[in-house]
Design an enzyme around this catalytic site. Structure first.
Site, PDB file in Angstrom:
ATOM      1  N   LYS A   1     -11.666  -1.990   6.953  1.00  0.00           N
ATOM      2  CA  LYS A   1     -10.795  -2.865   7.734  1.00  0.00           C
ATOM      3  C   LYS A   1     -11.208  -2.873   9.206  1.00  0.00           C
ATOM      4  CE  LYS A   1      -8.473  -3.259   3.930  1.00  0.00           C
ATOM      5  NZ  LYS A   1      -7.401  -2.384   3.519  1.00  0.00           N
TER       6      LYS A   1
ATOM      7  N   TRP B   1       0.840  -1.211   0.000  1.00  0.00           N
ATOM      8  CA  TRP B   1       0.000   0.000   0.000  1.00  0.00           C
ATOM      9  C   TRP B   1       0.868   1.251   0.000  1.00  0.00           C
ATOM     10  CZ3 TRP B   1      -4.312  -1.194  -1.900  1.00  0.00           C
ATOM     11  CH2 TRP B   1      -4.944  -2.391  -1.562  1.00  0.00           C
TER      12      TRP B   1
ATOM     13  N   ASP C   1      -1.472   6.744   6.475  1.00  0.00           N
ATOM     14  CA  ASP C   1      -2.526   5.835   6.034  1.00  0.00           C
ATOM     15  C   ASP C   1      -2.759   4.868   7.190  1.00  0.00           C
ATOM     16  OD1 ASP C   1      -4.089   3.817   4.987  1.00  0.00           O
ATOM     17  OD2 ASP C   1      -2.765   3.345   3.303  1.00  0.00           O
TER      18      ASP C   1
HETATM   19  C1  LIG Z   1      -6.897  -1.912   2.153  1.00  0.00           C
HETATM   20  C2  LIG Z   1      -5.889  -0.850   2.260  1.00  0.00           C
HETATM   21  C3  LIG Z   1      -5.830   0.199   1.333  1.00  0.00           C
HETATM   22  C4  LIG Z   1      -6.725   0.282   0.126  1.00  0.00           C
HETATM   23  O1  LIG Z   1      -7.991   0.706   0.456  1.00  0.00           O
HETATM   24  P1  LIG Z   1      -9.119   0.926  -0.639  1.00  0.00           P
HETATM   25  O2  LIG Z   1     -10.232   1.448   0.201  1.00  0.00           O
HETATM   26  O3  LIG Z   1      -9.398  -0.394  -1.275  1.00  0.00           O
HETATM   27  O4  LIG Z   1      -8.642   1.926  -1.618  1.00  0.00           O
HETATM   28  C5  LIG Z   1      -4.883   1.187   1.538  1.00  0.00           C
HETATM   29  N1  LIG Z   1      -4.036   1.148   2.580  1.00  0.00           N
HETATM   30  C6  LIG Z   1      -4.065   0.152   3.486  1.00  0.00           C
HETATM   31  C7  LIG Z   1      -3.108   0.158   4.628  1.00  0.00           C
HETATM   32  C8  LIG Z   1      -5.000  -0.870   3.353  1.00  0.00           C
HETATM   33  O5  LIG Z   1      -5.024  -1.871   4.260  1.00  0.00           O
END
Ligand SMILES: *Cc1c(COP(=O)(O)O)cnc(C)c1O
Length: 360
Positions: free
Chosen positions: A193, A101, A169
């Site tokens: 998540k 990511w 993030d």
């Molecule tokens: C799942 C995830 C993403 C991607 O998220 P989307 O909502 O599918 O764009 C980005 N960063 C992390 C750390 C993730 O676990």
């Protein structure tokens, strides 16, 4: 309710009471004779839903509404990979690369301007969090990924002494552990998540940071954080139902307390890692540095891919344990044990692992 042991990395398990409240709100929200999906987003009832979710998020983080603003946007965390640099990358940005990511975030930022990756754990297939790095004081921001969903590493403590705006993030460990959220100038998290369903992304912005954004002409309005803020996170129709679910999850977090949720997460991950460390190498956690092991995504290998496939199939067949397969890019086994995963599920998994080891 019949619940599978769902160890999915995302979309992931949500608290049962959140699902129950949502199922009621989908049929009839607060006795209004309307589904939460059928209401105007401009109605006073819906406005209360989004305002409460914003206020509760700040409450959980101990942040003041004078200093921070909470947005609920579409486009996933993946849109934030571009939106962040689009708004803030003027001179250059610093990134720490800790996985898939983070790599994607870097790739998007490079489309906007100069990116310097000041540390990376790519050399060891991302199995640790880099500790040594030099931050460029003339960079516009430093970006980190607090939990690496695919590799199972996590920043357990926040970076110290960051002389430039700090951005994270936090998609896969938002509200899973306590942090000093006031260290961050911008935080984003795709909901699916830990805090809700897919379809909404929470963005927490320090108001003083927004003033540092780039001057842009003829840009797409939807990419402008400030415009979203000025329109109370309703520049366009927001993802109404997902925001409702996120709001319910925040109520659940406030009721339990972040401290208690963190303690549960430490306990759950702890018993699972400890069990594997004592398995005489039968189960091999992919992250060796114990302090970097994720509380959320526990990744491990067995001796061979064939044995791993049997493990995953047997877990499903005998216990209805689902989604244990590692990410397609790394293989292996991954048990995602987010906030809403009860400790009993982890205990059941460990019991199954003990039996499997004896038989195979
Ligand atoms: C799942 C995830 C993403 C991607 O998220 P989307 O909502 O599918 O764009 C980005 N960063 C992390 C750390 C993730 O676990």
């Amino acid at each position: 309710m019949n619940r599978a042991f769902n160890f999915s990395a995302g979309p992931a398990v949500l608290p049962t009471e959140v699902l129950q409240a949502t199922s009621q709100a989908v049929l009839d929200y607060n006795g209004l004779g309307m589904s939460i999906m059928e209401m105007s987003h401009r109605s006073k009832e819906y406005e209360a839903v989004i305002k409460e979710a914003q206020a509760d998020a700040l409450k959980i983080m101990n942040l003041s509404p004078e200093e921070y603003y909470v947005l609920f946007l579409g486009g996933g965390a993946s849109l934030q990979f571009y939106m962040l640099p689009f708004n803030f990358l003027k001179n250059k940005a610093n990134y720490i690369n800790t996985g898939v990511w983070a790599t994607k975030a870097i790739k998007e930022a490079e489309k906007v301007g100069t990116v310097k990756v000041i540390a990376s754990s790519k050399d060891t297939n991302f199995n640790y969090i880099p500790k040594d790095y030099q931050i460029d004081t003339d960079a516009d921001y430093l970006h980190i990924t607090t939990n690496n969903t695919i590799y199972g590493t996590e920043w357990k403590t926040d970076p110290e002494n960051v002389p430039i705006p700090l951005v994270a993030d936090m998609s896969s460990d938002m509200f899973a552990i306590r942090r000093d959220f006031s260290k961050y100038d911008l935080i984003y998290a795709g909901a699916q998540k830990n805090i809700g369903p897919a379809g909404v992304t929470m963005v927490v912005i320090k108001k003083s940071f927004i003033e540092k954004r780039r001057q842009l002409d003829n840009y797409p309005s939807m990419l402008d954080y400030k415009l979203h803020m000025e329109n109370d996170s309703m520049f366009n129709t927001p993802p109404c139902l997902p925001i409702y679910v996120v709001g319910q999850t925040f109520k659940w977090i406030l009721k339990n307390g972040l401290e208690q949720i963190e303690a549960n997460n430490i306990k759950k991950a702890g018993i699972l890692y400890d069990f594997m460390d004592a398995s005489n190498g039968y189960y091999k956690p992919t992250v060796k540095a114990k302090e970097d092991r994720s509380l959320m995504n526990v990744c491990f290998n067995l001796e061979t891919p064939e044995l791993e496939a049997k493990f995953i199939a047997d877990a499903k067949a005998t216990h209805n344990m689902t989604n244990l397969k590692g990410h397609r890019s790394v293989g292996g086994v991954r048990a995602s044990i987010y906030n809403a995963c009860p400790i009993e599920w982890v205990e059941t998994l460990i019991k199954f692992m003990e039996d499997f080891q004896k038989k195979n």
